[in-house]
Design a protein around this motif. Sequence first.
Motif, PDB file in Angstrom:
ATOM      1  N   ILE A  57      28.142  23.325  38.280  1.00 52.11           N
ATOM      2  CA  ILE A  57      27.786  24.506  39.077  1.00 52.11           C
ATOM      3  C   ILE A  57      29.005  25.414  39.153  1.00 52.11           C
ATOM      4  CG2 ILE A  57      27.038  25.347  41.349  1.00 52.11           C
ATOM      5  CD1 ILE A  57      25.636  22.659  41.795  1.00 52.11           C
ATOM      6  N   VAL A  58      28.777  26.710  38.964  1.00 58.14           N
ATOM      7  CA  VAL A  58      29.845  27.698  39.118  1.00 58.14           C
ATOM      8  C   VAL A  58      29.445  28.620  40.261  1.00 58.14           C
ATOM      9  CG1 VAL A  58      31.171  29.528  37.996  1.00 58.14           C
ATOM     10  CG2 VAL A  58      30.383  27.551  36.647  1.00 58.14           C
ATOM     11  N   LEU A  59      30.355  28.765  41.234  1.00 60.92           N
ATOM     12  CA  LEU A  59      30.049  29.486  42.468  1.00 60.92           C
ATOM     13  C   LEU A  59      30.848  30.788  42.533  1.00 60.92           C
ATOM     14  CD1 LEU A  59      28.911  29.619  45.416  1.00 60.92           C
ATOM     15  CD2 LEU A  59      30.850  28.175  46.089  1.00 60.92           C
ATOM     16  N   SER A  60      30.159  31.910  42.780  1.00 57.35           N
ATOM     17  CA  SER A  60      30.852  33.211  42.774  1.00 57.35           C
ATOM     18  C   SER A  60      31.628  33.471  44.062  1.00 57.35           C
ATOM     19  CB  SER A  60      29.855  34.352  42.526  1.00 57.35           C
ATOM     20  OG  SER A  60      28.945  34.469  43.610  1.00 57.35           O
ATOM     21  N   HIS A  61      31.059  33.137  45.219  1.00 56.06           N
ATOM     22  CA  HIS A  61      31.780  33.327  46.479  1.00 56.06           C
ATOM     23  C   HIS A  61      31.080  32.578  47.608  1.00 56.06           C
ATOM     24  CE1 HIS A  61      28.809  36.580  46.660  1.00 56.06           C
ATOM     25  NE2 HIS A  61      29.067  36.773  47.947  1.00 56.06           N
ATOM     26  N   ALA A  62      31.696  32.602  48.790  1.00 59.63           N
ATOM     27  CA  ALA A  62      31.310  31.664  49.851  1.00 59.63           C
ATOM     28  C   ALA A  62      30.166  32.139  50.738  1.00 59.63           C
ATOM     29  CB  ALA A  62      32.531  31.348  50.725  1.00 59.63           C
ATOM     30  N   PHE A 180      28.569  37.335  34.829  1.00 64.04           N
ATOM     31  CA  PHE A 180      27.798  37.363  36.077  1.00 64.04           C
ATOM     32  C   PHE A 180      28.651  38.105  37.100  1.00 64.04           C
ATOM     33  CE2 PHE A 180      26.831  34.666  40.040  1.00 64.04           C
ATOM     34  CZ  PHE A 180      25.874  35.567  40.491  1.00 64.04           C
ATOM     35  N   SER A 181      28.115  39.190  37.628  1.00 68.25           N
ATOM     36  CA  SER A 181      28.931  40.045  38.508  1.00 68.25           C
ATOM     37  C   SER A 181      29.291  39.369  39.825  1.00 68.25           C
ATOM     38  CB  SER A 181      28.188  41.347  38.815  1.00 68.25           C
ATOM     39  OG  SER A 181      27.060  41.093  39.646  1.00 68.25           O
ATOM     40  N   GLY A 182      28.466  38.387  40.283  1.00 66.82           N
ATOM     41  CA  GLY A 182      28.573  37.974  41.686  1.00 66.82           C
ATOM     42  C   GLY A 182      28.216  39.181  42.528  1.00 66.82           C
ATOM     43  N   ASP A 183      28.709  39.264  43.767  1.00 62.28           N
ATOM     44  CA  ASP A 183      28.520  40.475  44.559  1.00 62.28           C
ATOM     45  C   ASP A 183      29.712  41.383  44.283  1.00 62.28           C
ATOM     46  OD1 ASP A 183      26.229  39.419  45.548  1.00 62.28           O
ATOM     47  OD2 ASP A 183      26.907  39.215  47.625  1.00 62.28           O
ATOM     48  N   VAL A 184      29.450  42.579  43.767  1.00 56.66           N
ATOM     49  CA  VAL A 184      30.534  43.503  43.452  1.00 56.66           C
ATOM     50  C   VAL A 184      30.951  44.232  44.726  1.00 56.66           C
ATOM     51  CG1 VAL A 184      31.247  45.479  42.053  1.00 56.66           C
ATOM     52  CG2 VAL A 184      29.610  43.817  41.127  1.00 56.66           C
ATOM     53  N   GLY A 185      32.263  44.235  44.983  1.00 62.66           N
ATOM     54  CA  GLY A 185      32.779  44.901  46.177  1.00 62.66           C
ATOM     55  C   GLY A 185      33.124  46.345  45.888  1.00 62.66           C
ATOM     56  N   ARG A 186      34.194  46.816  46.528  1.00 60.59           N
ATOM     57  CA  ARG A 186      34.506  48.239  46.426  1.00 60.59           C
ATOM     58  C   ARG A 186      35.981  48.464  46.158  1.00 60.59           C
ATOM     59  NH1 ARG A 186      32.274  51.042  51.563  1.00 60.59           N
ATOM     60  NH2 ARG A 186      32.223  52.857  50.196  1.00 60.59           N
ATOM     61  N   TRP A 187      36.256  49.586  45.541  1.00 55.36           N
ATOM     62  CA  TRP A 187      37.632  49.995  45.331  1.00 55.36           C
ATOM     63  C   TRP A 187      38.172  50.564  46.634  1.00 55.36           C
ATOM     64  CZ3 TRP A 187      34.085  49.724  41.526  1.00 55.36           C
ATOM     65  CH2 TRP A 187      34.493  49.248  40.267  1.00 55.36           C
ATOM     66  N   GLY A 188      39.399  50.177  47.017  1.00 55.90           N
ATOM     67  CA  GLY A 188      40.038  50.787  48.177  1.00 55.90           C
ATOM     68  C   GLY A 188      39.852  50.052  49.485  1.00 55.90           C
ATOM     69  N   LEU A 189      39.222  48.876  49.489  1.00 65.90           N
ATOM     70  CA  LEU A 189      39.119  48.098  50.730  1.00 65.90           C
ATOM     71  C   LEU A 189      40.509  47.573  51.098  1.00 65.90           C
ATOM     72  CD1 LEU A 189      35.984  45.778  50.181  1.00 65.90           C
ATOM     73  CD2 LEU A 189      36.090  47.883  51.520  1.00 65.90           C
ATOM     74  N   ALA A 190      40.766  47.469  52.418  1.00 57.42           N
ATOM     75  CA  ALA A 190      42.031  46.890  52.856  1.00 57.42           C
ATOM     76  C   ALA A 190      42.014  45.382  52.595  1.00 57.42           C
ATOM     77  CB  ALA A 190      42.226  47.151  54.346  1.00 57.42           C
ATOM     78  N   ILE A 191      43.178  44.821  52.293  1.00 54.99           N
ATOM     79  CA  ILE A 191      43.410  43.384  52.093  1.00 54.99           C
ATOM     80  C   ILE A 191      42.735  42.836  50.828  1.00 54.99           C
ATOM     81  CG2 ILE A 191      43.448  41.071  53.145  1.00 54.99           C
ATOM     82  CD1 ILE A 191      42.823  42.566  55.822  1.00 54.99           C
ATOM     83  N   ILE A 192      41.445  43.133  50.653  1.00 54.62           N
ATOM     84  CA  ILE A 192      40.713  42.611  49.497  1.00 54.62           C
ATOM     85  C   ILE A 192      41.056  43.459  48.268  1.00 54.62           C
ATOM     86  CG2 ILE A 192      38.399  42.153  48.559  1.00 54.62           C
ATOM     87  CD1 ILE A 192      39.107  40.429  50.998  1.00 54.62           C
ATOM     88  N   ARG A 193      41.417  42.782  47.180  1.00 50.85           N
ATOM     89  CA  ARG A 193      41.793  43.532  45.973  1.00 50.85           C
ATOM     90  C   ARG A 193      40.589  44.251  45.372  1.00 50.85           C
ATOM     91  NH1 ARG A 193      45.786  39.166  43.860  1.00 50.85           N
ATOM     92  NH2 ARG A 193      43.965  38.267  42.880  1.00 50.85           N
ATOM     93  N   ASP A 194      40.886  45.280  44.565  1.00 56.04           N
ATOM     94  CA  ASP A 194      39.819  46.042  43.910  1.00 56.04           C
ATOM     95  C   ASP A 194      39.090  45.160  42.895  1.00 56.04           C
ATOM     96  OD1 ASP A 194      40.608  48.183  45.359  1.00 56.04           O
ATOM     97  OD2 ASP A 194      41.573  49.249  43.695  1.00 56.04           O
ATOM     98  N   PRO A 195      37.806  45.468  42.622  1.00 61.33           N
ATOM     99  CA  PRO A 195      37.088  44.717  41.587  1.00 61.33           C
ATOM    100  C   PRO A 195      37.822  44.804  40.240  1.00 61.33           C
ATOM    101  CG  PRO A 195      35.590  46.184  42.782  1.00 61.33           C
ATOM    102  CD  PRO A 195      36.972  46.526  43.238  1.00 61.33           C
ATOM    103  N   GLN A 196      37.834  43.696  39.534  1.00 64.12           N
ATOM    104  CA  GLN A 196      38.418  43.610  38.182  1.00 64.12           C
ATOM    105  C   GLN A 196      37.284  43.318  37.217  1.00 64.12           C
ATOM    106  OE1 GLN A 196      41.508  43.293  36.480  1.00 64.12           O
ATOM    107  NE2 GLN A 196      42.343  44.514  38.157  1.00 64.12           N
ATOM    108  N   PRO A 197      36.636  44.331  36.669  1.00 60.42           N
ATOM    109  CA  PRO A 197      35.490  44.051  35.795  1.00 60.42           C
ATOM    110  C   PRO A 197      35.919  43.195  34.597  1.00 60.42           C
ATOM    111  CG  PRO A 197      35.609  46.380  36.381  1.00 60.42           C
ATOM    112  CD  PRO A 197      36.893  45.764  36.835  1.00 60.42           C
ATOM    113  N   PRO A 198      35.173  42.115  34.299  1.00 55.18           N
ATOM    114  CA  PRO A 198      35.538  41.257  33.169  1.00 55.18           C
ATOM    115  C   PRO A 198      35.411  41.994  31.844  1.00 55.18           C
ATOM    116  CG  PRO A 198      33.924  40.183  34.596  1.00 55.18           C
ATOM    117  CD  PRO A 198      34.004  41.615  35.021  1.00 55.18           C
ATOM    118  N   GLU A 199      35.944  41.372  30.794  1.00 59.75           N
ATOM    119  CA  GLU A 199      35.947  42.013  29.473  1.00 59.75           C
ATOM    120  C   GLU A 199      35.025  41.292  28.500  1.00 59.75           C
ATOM    121  OE1 GLU A 199      40.059  42.117  28.325  1.00 59.75           O
ATOM    122  OE2 GLU A 199      40.548  43.618  29.876  1.00 59.75           O
ATOM    123  N   ARG A 200      34.557  42.036  27.517  1.00 63.91           N
ATOM    124  CA  ARG A 200      33.818  41.537  26.349  1.00 63.91           C
ATOM    125  C   ARG A 200      32.580  40.708  26.729  1.00 63.91           C
ATOM    126  NH1 ARG A 200      36.576  37.941  23.853  1.00 63.91           N
ATOM    127  NH2 ARG A 200      38.358  37.898  25.268  1.00 63.91           N
TER     128      ARG A 200
END
Length: 460
Positions: A57-62, A180-200
Amino acid sequence: MEIEFFGAAREVTGSCHIVRTGGKTILLDCGLFQGKRKESEEKNLRLPVPVDEIDAIVLSHAHMDHAGRLPYLTAKGYDKTIWCTSATRDLAAIMLADSAHIQEMDAKFLSKRNREAVQPLYDGDDARRAVEQMIGVPYKKAVDVLPGVSATFTDAGHILGSASVVLEAREGGSSTRLVFSGDVGRWGLAIIRDPQPPERADAVIMESTYGNRDHESIDGARDKLAKAVTETAARGGRLLIPAFSVGRTQEIVYGLHALALADRIPKIPIYIDSPLATDATAIFEAHPEVYDRNEDLVRTSNQLFRFDLVRYTRDVEESKKLNTMNGPMVIIAASGMAEGGRILHHLLHGASDPRNTILVVGFMAEHTLGRRIVERAPFLRIFGEEVPLRAQVEIINGYSAHADRTELQRWLGAVKGTSPSLERVFLVHGEPDAQDALAGQLGEHGYKASCPTPGTKVQL
Ligand SMILES: [Zn+2]
Ligand SMILES: [Zn+2]
């Protein structure tokens, strides 16, 4: 590679996708179905595949709509690995324990009401076992989750530890990369880093929660927070903030910290009245390696969530005492939609006082008490009592942790930019209206976007 869509297909909750490759079966997420009680109870009892067929099982987030059924799988005998990031593992430990507690309390209540034994979906032991089966791995490091199949996590920018997943299956001389995107967050949120879209990617499974709308900007949120605190304090009132214990609470506390340092709010006590939020804050503090260091405060302070105005209250007596105290204060308590938890007690005591403010910082679903507050209903029904709503109601919409349609398009565009042949996009985790709108928008940009229903199988 074959994908079978199981949960969060044409709906938001119950995230679970079945991937079969080289004779093996991998689950991406296994979340709780939430919503109408009877319907979700039945769905939660249904296994995606027999447990002995699951190899990893691969889990995207909690979040519970992604991780909330993992203890049910362990209860049914799943004893192999659950792969996730380290922060997700730590958050899942407290959130699954909390979820098990809720399941047990619900079962107890129903047993009493129906006068027959009702079993919880799972208990605390099942939750503990699920967490023991989790292996936390760093971002951007490919790990073999099975022979010939690797998983790589990249920042999803949604909550602490949240990830998008690249699943790469190597067969013969060729390989298939499913993102698999998981839940995509937002650019510019405090503390949480910006989304890093995967490649290829050869194909993408993407969430679509806000596929038909754009959010207010994040920038105005802190100003509105300052205004709500300042005005409520000037009236000698209380600022009551219903907030999810994990994520939103820390974000608000951090915002108040920044405002206090800048002398932009008066010095009134701030109570975080939630044991789960207290634990979650400790986990945020244990994972500074995943922080976004764009803001000065994050770079310079090692106590982001603790400053002289803030008190964390854990036990019930302390919480009750807040109701007998005088003077202005801020109280942050769960649940986020004011459907349960300690916020109800504070609303019961505070909603009728026009000096107070109820500050809404999250989405309030239909048929919740939170939605009644947003709609400024004349009365709130709390613990069977009709409480007149005379407190001010302020709403901050900028705090969403989900990408809107423009941000989803940006995220997908970045994936496509590195993918020579990406066309197929499977939309999940959205209400049909949002999904259809986004599928149309993506179609105009050259993608073959579809919205699979539960049970749909596709070959890559
Ligand atoms: Zn989530
Ligand atoms: Zn979700």
